[in-house]
Design a protein around this motif. Sequence first.
Motif, mmCIF file in Angstrom:
data_model
loop_
_atom_site.group_PDB
_atom_site.id
_atom_site.type_symbol
_atom_site.label_atom_id
_atom_site.label_comp_id
_atom_site.label_asym_id
_atom_site.label_seq_id
_atom_site.Cartn_x
_atom_site.Cartn_y
_atom_site.Cartn_z
ATOM 1 N N ASN A 46 45.077 31.404 45.635
ATOM 2 C CA ASN A 46 43.742 30.851 45.862
ATOM 3 C C ASN A 46 42.752 31.959 46.183
ATOM 4 O O ASN A 46 43.047 32.873 46.970
ATOM 5 N N THR A 48 38.527 40.759 36.166
ATOM 6 C CA THR A 48 39.584 39.779 35.937
ATOM 7 C C THR A 48 40.847 40.235 36.650
ATOM 8 O O THR A 48 41.258 41.388 36.509
ATOM 9 N N ASP A 95 34.320 33.178 47.625
ATOM 10 C CA ASP A 95 35.672 32.808 48.045
ATOM 11 C C ASP A 95 35.667 31.860 49.239
ATOM 12 O O ASP A 95 36.706 31.569 49.819
ATOM 13 N N SER A 136 37.335 28.595 45.898
ATOM 14 C CA SER A 136 37.645 27.298 45.298
ATOM 15 C C SER A 136 38.482 27.424 44.033
ATOM 16 O O SER A 136 38.827 26.422 43.415
ATOM 17 N N ASN A 137 38.804 28.653 43.632
ATOM 18 C CA ASN A 137 39.588 28.874 42.410
ATOM 19 C C ASN A 137 41.080 28.949 42.753
ATOM 20 O O ASN A 137 41.479 29.684 43.665
ATOM 21 N N THR A 138 41.889 28.204 41.998
ATOM 22 C CA THR A 138 43.329 28.174 42.211
ATOM 23 C C THR A 138 44.044 28.371 40.879
ATOM 24 O O THR A 138 43.695 27.725 39.886
ATOM 25 N N VAL A 139 45.008 29.275 40.863
ATOM 26 C CA VAL A 139 45.830 29.479 39.670
ATOM 27 C C VAL A 139 47.291 29.488 40.099
ATOM 28 O O VAL A 139 47.619 29.727 41.266
ATOM 29 N N LEU A 194 42.876 35.336 37.232
ATOM 30 C CA LEU A 194 41.664 34.837 37.880
ATOM 31 C C LEU A 194 40.478 35.558 37.252
ATOM 32 O O LEU A 194 40.394 36.796 37.309
ATOM 33 N N TYR A 195 39.564 34.795 36.666
ATOM 34 C CA TYR A 195 38.426 35.385 35.963
ATOM 35 C C TYR A 195 37.166 35.339 36.832
ATOM 36 O O TYR A 195 36.997 34.466 37.686
ATOM 37 N N ASN A 240 27.755 23.012 42.043
ATOM 38 C CA ASN A 240 27.545 23.073 40.597
ATOM 39 C C ASN A 240 26.108 22.816 40.188
ATOM 40 O O ASN A 240 25.717 23.113 39.062
ATOM 41 N N ASN A 243 30.924 33.416 36.129
ATOM 42 C CA ASN A 243 29.700 33.175 36.893
ATOM 43 C C ASN A 243 28.732 34.346 36.825
ATOM 44 O O ASN A 243 27.526 34.156 36.846
#
Length: 842
Positions: A676, A648, A334, A679-682, A692-693, A581, A642
Amino acid sequence: MKKIISILVLCLSSFSFSYDQSDSLYSGDIEYFDDNEVESDEIYTLKIRGEVYNYIYPTINKDGTRYLPMLEFFKSIGFKNYKIENEKIIMHFGSNLNKKEIDLKKLSKDDYLLQDDEYYLSENIFKKYFVDEMRIDKENLVLNIIPNFITPNEVGLMLNSTEKRLKENDDRPNLIYTSEKKLIDTGNLRVNLEGSLNNHTQRGDFKQKDWDGFLEYQSPLLYGEFYTEYDLKDKKFGDFRLTYNDILPNYELEVGYYGRDREKGLSFKKNLGYYDLDGKNFIINEKVALGSRVELLFNGIPIEVQNEENGEVIFANNLIKNGRKFILKIYLPDGKIEEKEIKINEDFNQQNKGEFGYDIYIREVDESHKVDRDLNIYYGWSENLTLGLGYVQLSERFNDRYIYSQELKSELIYSDTAFSNPYTLTYKVQKALNRHKNEEIDYEDRYSQQFMFDADIKKWSINYEQVENGRYYDLKREQYLDLEYELNDVITLTYEREDLLNRKTKKSQNDYSYGVELNNSWKSLLVTYNLDHNKNGDLEHGLDFYYTGFDYFITKWTNQMDKDGNYETELKLTNKTWSDNLDYSIGAKYSSKYEDIYTFDFTLKLDNWFKMGTTLEKNGRKNTFVGIDRVVSLRNPTVNMNTLDSSTLKIVAFSDNNNNNIIDYGEDKLEGIEINLGSNTVITNSEGIAHLYGVPSYTEYELESKSIRPSLKADANRIKVKGTGTSNILVMLPIKPMISLTGFIDTENYSKDSDVLNSLKIRIQDKKNNFNKVLYPEYDGFFYLSDITPGEYEIAITYAGENEDVLVYKENINLVYTNENRGENEKEFKLSRKGVKNEKNN
């Protein structure tokens, strides 16, 4: 001890460099030196960034050079984090404890003076170590310094600011959501496939193709977590495990079927963070957040870097030894960074007072059709004393049949300090309960008692162990001694010895080894050297370099040499921060003993699922592999996960109109709320839902949420999630609609020309005092407050003037949001004169 040494050094130095005080002149508390070599002395006002810190800061002018007192400077700014040893001044500055060191032995005689236990540094040396900018006002005798470090006062201000900010954040209500335990559910699947090609040019371009692959599956089952794996090539299942990780803090309960014979087993133990290989070398094995990247730091320098696998990292390094401290720097998925200290020490199973500790192992043995057991329980009798009791049952072959060998164990552990030196005493007794006998075995004599002493005494580290065995054992007595002496911060001397007494031959045999270890770091470079020499004359050298000054990778260069001159070296570069990545490592290895072993290897992993690599050797052998390693959620196979052990999040955003953090009938679900996590945003859809998975388990994460509509407050609460397996986590996200208050103060009890409105103060605060604001009415009695959340507030109106008698007005009002008022609240407040009780002022 170091403080005592420092004082002795100062005293001896002062004696050696003392001067005749009969040549000194005094004026009040200020001393002037009347020395033929001293041209003049001046007393300055010391300012730090323009603020006065000392009005009588003395300086010495000698042979045209100005000298400034270092210790007086430290005292003026309140700096205490320094020590003086062996003519070295070692300092740690700022909140990050940046190290600086002045070696007086390397300075010239003109670089410093020693007067009355004070170190006067020349202006150039003083600037080099402490000053970013210095201005000297000779006319007014003012010395203004801008230090090149953060002063203790500034650190305190920073800490106060941080504490204030943290307190403000902590005042927000915490909402914590965890996985729901389920009887059965679908989970996550990992697919790993790899193809390889081996070439050998010295064998006529010999080529061999091969492949390998496996599946891993994890899902909720029986309110725990189920795990198994399947070998695609051999078409065989691996272990079947069911784990429960939250029965006790830091404990793990596991049951399962193991191995090809499907042996049933159970274990319940505490995670220590490391385990002992041979009493000397240790392996750090620590659970971390899934998806994390972890650096292992020694002396502040990263020496290894790893990505977690199955929720843990394992570090094996020759620097990991008893008595040393390491830092795990954990880069969480996160975006946050955590640090965890690992102090390597033998596990004495010490418990706190009244605390129980457990180590339980039960395993079925297919060959004997019996069950092995090793059961241990520990209890903290006091803060210093721990009592332990254990039972061991092992299946052993006896007279062409299997029997149980049973042993009872007891243990006393006592830890304390003597003259600030910590020590631990351990006494263990282990005795067989069987009475089976034959010509070779007598279980009645199968017993042993062990005494162990471990202590750190000043610069000494001592570990002594003695074991007395019964007649069942060939060794009557075993003695082991490990000594370490820390010569200084860099050099450590080591000595190990063992003495064994054989029962049958009545002869003793011994072995010993001694050596030296050097560890020193300069900024981004760590250099380690070790020498080991044993009784047989074997001599080994090791020289390793770790460099982290490059922005994108860590460099590790290791070298080993034995007494015969055989030399082996390896250079390895590991990805540090170049790309989230792309993960890679490059290495080269050479051995003078085996000249054909001259290897180069390269591995690369792209976007956490595609991997490739190659290994080249001097003899023409080459190995190349290409594969995929992908985790998918069976609930949504199109999503790339990942890690296998991850949850989830199903997030439901709703308008919390009554500010109770619960979705009630009639409260709307909100579209367009951004959430957030790292780096994951929904963004929530038209039904107020977002997913969010791949959120890693067993670590607490904080979600950040915001709304593009200014009328909605999305961060009124701290939303935390903690997965405990592959189950879904339902997060109900309360969004606070921002409301307003339009107030009118009625002053009809006062004359029209009264100035009462000009002297009124309105204070509005909530029950928890998280919101506290002061307003003043307009000339017509109106006031307006916007952008507050629904809830109960206290309104207090006070009069600060002198011409009118005004009764203090207080009222608790409930400000609400409804579909009808859309958050617009209106309220009238009528003031009364003193002596006329207001009906709201009860």
